[in-house]
Design a protein around this motif. Structure first.
Motif, PDB file in Angstrom:
ATOM      1  N   ALA A   1     -10.713  -6.751   5.249  1.00  0.00           N
ATOM      2  CA  ALA A   1     -10.883  -7.485   6.506  1.00  0.00           C
ATOM      3  C   ALA A   1      -9.498  -7.804   7.051  1.00  0.00           C
ATOM      4  O   ALA A   1      -8.527  -7.900   6.292  1.00  0.00           O
ATOM      5  N   VAL A   2      -9.422  -7.990   8.367  1.00  0.00           N
ATOM      6  CA  VAL A   2      -8.154  -8.293   9.026  1.00  0.00           C
ATOM      7  C   VAL A   2      -8.344  -9.502   9.920  1.00  0.00           C
ATOM      8  O   VAL A   2      -9.360  -9.609  10.623  1.00  0.00           O
ATOM      9  N   ASP A   3      -7.371 -10.451   9.892  1.00  0.00           N
ATOM     10  CA  ASP A   3      -7.480 -11.626  10.750  1.00  0.00           C
ATOM     11  C   ASP A   3      -6.682 -11.421  12.040  1.00  0.00           C
ATOM     12  O   ASP A   3      -6.080 -10.367  12.265  1.00  0.00           O
ATOM     13  N   SER A   4      -6.661 -12.439  12.879  1.00  0.00           N
ATOM     14  CA  SER A   4      -6.011 -12.318  14.190  1.00  0.00           C
ATOM     15  C   SER A   4      -4.492 -12.226  14.090  1.00  0.00           C
ATOM     16  O   SER A   4      -3.833 -11.829  15.049  1.00  0.00           O
ATOM     17  N   ARG A   5      -3.943 -12.590  12.933  1.00  0.00           N
ATOM     18  CA  ARG A   5      -2.495 -12.523  12.725  1.00  0.00           C
ATOM     19  C   ARG A   5      -2.081 -11.224  12.034  1.00  0.00           C
ATOM     20  O   ARG A   5      -0.959 -11.084  11.594  1.00  0.00           O
ATOM     21  N   GLN A   6      -3.039 -10.301  11.918  1.00  0.00           N
ATOM     22  CA  GLN A   6      -2.823  -8.985  11.312  1.00  0.00           C
ATOM     23  C   GLN A   6      -2.549  -9.062   9.818  1.00  0.00           C
ATOM     24  O   GLN A   6      -1.899  -8.181   9.246  1.00  0.00           O
ATOM     25  N   ASN A   7      -3.057 -10.113   9.176  1.00  0.00           N
ATOM     26  CA  ASN A   7      -3.071 -10.139   7.720  1.00  0.00           C
ATOM     27  C   ASN A   7      -4.251  -9.307   7.232  1.00  0.00           C
ATOM     28  O   ASN A   7      -5.357  -9.408   7.769  1.00  0.00           O
ATOM     29  N   LEU A   8      -4.013  -8.489   6.218  1.00  0.00           N
ATOM     30  CA  LEU A   8      -5.045  -7.651   5.632  1.00  0.00           C
ATOM     31  C   LEU A   8      -5.522  -8.272   4.328  1.00  0.00           C
ATOM     32  O   LEU A   8      -4.715  -8.621   3.466  1.00  0.00           O
TER      33      LEU A   8
ATOM     34  N   ARG B   1      -3.913 -10.459  -0.257  1.00  0.00           N
ATOM     35  CA  ARG B   1      -3.574 -10.457   1.166  1.00  0.00           C
ATOM     36  C   ARG B   1      -2.234  -9.744   1.380  1.00  0.00           C
ATOM     37  O   ARG B   1      -1.263  -9.995   0.670  1.00  0.00           O
ATOM     38  N   ARG B   2      -2.224  -8.875   2.394  1.00  0.00           N
ATOM     39  CA  ARG B   2      -0.983  -8.235   2.824  1.00  0.00           C
ATOM     40  C   ARG B   2      -0.619  -8.819   4.178  1.00  0.00           C
ATOM     41  O   ARG B   2      -1.367  -8.694   5.143  1.00  0.00           O
ATOM     42  N   SER B   3       0.512  -9.500   4.255  1.00  0.00           N
ATOM     43  CA  SER B   3       0.923 -10.150   5.489  1.00  0.00           C
ATOM     44  C   SER B   3       1.303  -9.112   6.529  1.00  0.00           C
ATOM     45  O   SER B   3       1.475  -7.920   6.226  1.00  0.00           O
ATOM     46  N   SER B   4       1.441  -9.558   7.762  1.00  0.00           N
ATOM     47  CA  SER B   4       1.785  -8.641   8.856  1.00  0.00           C
ATOM     48  C   SER B   4       3.149  -7.997   8.663  1.00  0.00           C
ATOM     49  O   SER B   4       3.430  -6.943   9.252  1.00  0.00           O
TER      50      SER B   4
ATOM     51  N   TRP C   1       2.633  -8.470  -0.090  1.00  0.00           N
ATOM     52  CA  TRP C   1       1.373  -8.709  -0.781  1.00  0.00           C
ATOM     53  C   TRP C   1       1.406 -10.022  -1.553  1.00  0.00           C
ATOM     54  O   TRP C   1       2.443 -10.407  -2.093  1.00  0.00           O
ATOM     55  N   SER C   2       0.263 -10.689  -1.625  1.00  0.00           N
ATOM     56  CA  SER C   2       0.128 -11.901  -2.437  1.00  0.00           C
ATOM     57  C   SER C   2      -1.319 -12.031  -2.883  1.00  0.00           C
ATOM     58  O   SER C   2      -2.224 -11.425  -2.307  1.00  0.00           O
ATOM     59  N   VAL C   3      -1.528 -12.818  -3.937  1.00  0.00           N
ATOM     60  CA  VAL C   3      -2.884 -13.120  -4.385  1.00  0.00           C
ATOM     61  C   VAL C   3      -3.368 -14.313  -3.580  1.00  0.00           C
ATOM     62  O   VAL C   3      -2.845 -15.416  -3.695  1.00  0.00           O
TER      63      VAL C   3
ATOM     64  N   TYR D   1     -17.203  -9.038  -3.453  1.00  0.00           N
ATOM     65  CA  TYR D   1     -17.753  -7.784  -2.947  1.00  0.00           C
ATOM     66  C   TYR D   1     -17.482  -7.597  -1.457  1.00  0.00           C
ATOM     67  O   TYR D   1     -16.918  -6.600  -1.045  1.00  0.00           O
ATOM     68  N   GLY D   2     -17.903  -8.557  -0.632  1.00  0.00           N
ATOM     69  CA  GLY D   2     -17.752  -8.414   0.799  1.00  0.00           C
ATOM     70  C   GLY D   2     -16.790  -9.432   1.376  1.00  0.00           C
ATOM     71  O   GLY D   2     -16.637 -10.537   0.838  1.00  0.00           O
ATOM     72  N   LEU D   3     -16.135  -9.073   2.497  1.00  0.00           N
ATOM     73  CA  LEU D   3     -15.207  -9.961   3.182  1.00  0.00           C
ATOM     74  C   LEU D   3     -15.574 -10.030   4.660  1.00  0.00           C
ATOM     75  O   LEU D   3     -16.021  -9.048   5.252  1.00  0.00           O
ATOM     76  N   LEU D   4     -15.356 -11.201   5.250  1.00  0.00           N
ATOM     77  CA  LEU D   4     -15.593 -11.402   6.675  1.00  0.00           C
ATOM     78  C   LEU D   4     -14.626 -12.457   7.182  1.00  0.00           C
ATOM     79  O   LEU D   4     -14.437 -13.491   6.527  1.00  0.00           O
ATOM     80  N   VAL D   5     -13.991 -12.212   8.326  1.00  0.00           N
ATOM     81  CA  VAL D   5     -13.082 -13.181   8.950  1.00  0.00           C
ATOM     82  C   VAL D   5     -13.705 -13.649  10.253  1.00  0.00           C
ATOM     83  O   VAL D   5     -14.170 -12.837  11.058  1.00  0.00           O
ATOM     84  N   ASP D   6     -13.714 -14.984  10.491  1.00  0.00           N
ATOM     85  CA  ASP D   6     -14.285 -15.500  11.729  1.00  0.00           C
ATOM     86  C   ASP D   6     -13.202 -15.723  12.787  1.00  0.00           C
ATOM     87  O   ASP D   6     -12.030 -15.407  12.582  1.00  0.00           O
TER      88      ASP D   6
END
Length: 199
Positions: free
Chosen positions: A15-22, A34-37, A41-43, A58-63
């Motif tokens: 999933a990707v957030d609005s700040r382009q973190n993966l 998480r992979r920052s913009s 990488w970090s846990v 299993y699943g990811l979702l960003v609001d």
């Protein structure tokens, strides 16, 4: 595979957030990375991050607020469900469990018209609960329609699509605001593609 930062063991979703973190659901390592913009990488969440995280993501979702939702399969009654975290990785709440929502193996998730929807691979179900007061669950379809559903998404045109893996098809459910609070089971729900693929 590996267990170091930036390494994975059976990654299952992104999933990707609005700040382009993966974000990556790193299943067998029991964590979300998480992979920052800028590529670091970090846990983000791990098994040692109580009270929220317990077993297999299993699943990811960003609001729209960049909160992250993680569907978590575990073997105990109260911890199986969906965990919500703020953008800093702070646990906010759990949505659903085996006793609240009848979740056993939650996988794909989506949000639509103020409701939160999740498919359960083991229960052969898709369920919904209001986002502003999660806890009142309605089952929209069960094993009389679905077999091992694995993902769900929302079409702004008004269709909830479900990957019905066990039947090798995609099903579409016409939705209206508040639908998750209005139908228990599939008695009054008309599914598109009940006999053939939608797409």
């Amino acid at each position: 595979g590996g267990s170091g930062v930036g390494q994975f063991n059976n990654p299952l979703d992104v999933a990707v957030d609005s700040r382009q973190n993966l974000y990556v659901a790193d299943k067998v390592n029991h964590r979300v990375q998480r992979r920052s913009s800028n590529g670091v990488w970090s846990v983000y969440i791990s098994l040692t991050n109580p009270p929220s995280y317990y077993d297999y993501p299993y699943g990811l979702l960003v609001d729209s607020s960049d909160n992250l939702y993680v569907s978590d399969r575990v073997g105990t009654t109260n911890t199986c469900g969906v965990q919500e975290y703020d953008p800093n990785g702070v646990w906010l709440r759990q949505i659903g469990s085996q006793t609240n929502g009848n979740l056993s193996f939650p996988v794909g998730m989506t949000m639509a018209l103020g409701d939160f929807y999740v498919v359960d691979y083991d229960r052969d179900s898709v369920s919904g609960t209001p986002m502003d007061s999660p806890g009142t669950w309605q089952i929209l379809a069960t094993n009389s329609v679905l077999s091992n559903p694995c993902d769900v998404t929302w079409d702004p045109a008004g269709i909830l699509y479900v990957c019905d893996a066990g039947h090798n098809r995609i099903l579409g459910l016409p939705m209206v605001a508040g639908a998750s609070a209005g139908t228990n089971g599939q008695t009054n729900v008309t599914w598109y593609g009940a006999g053939t693929n939608v797409l």
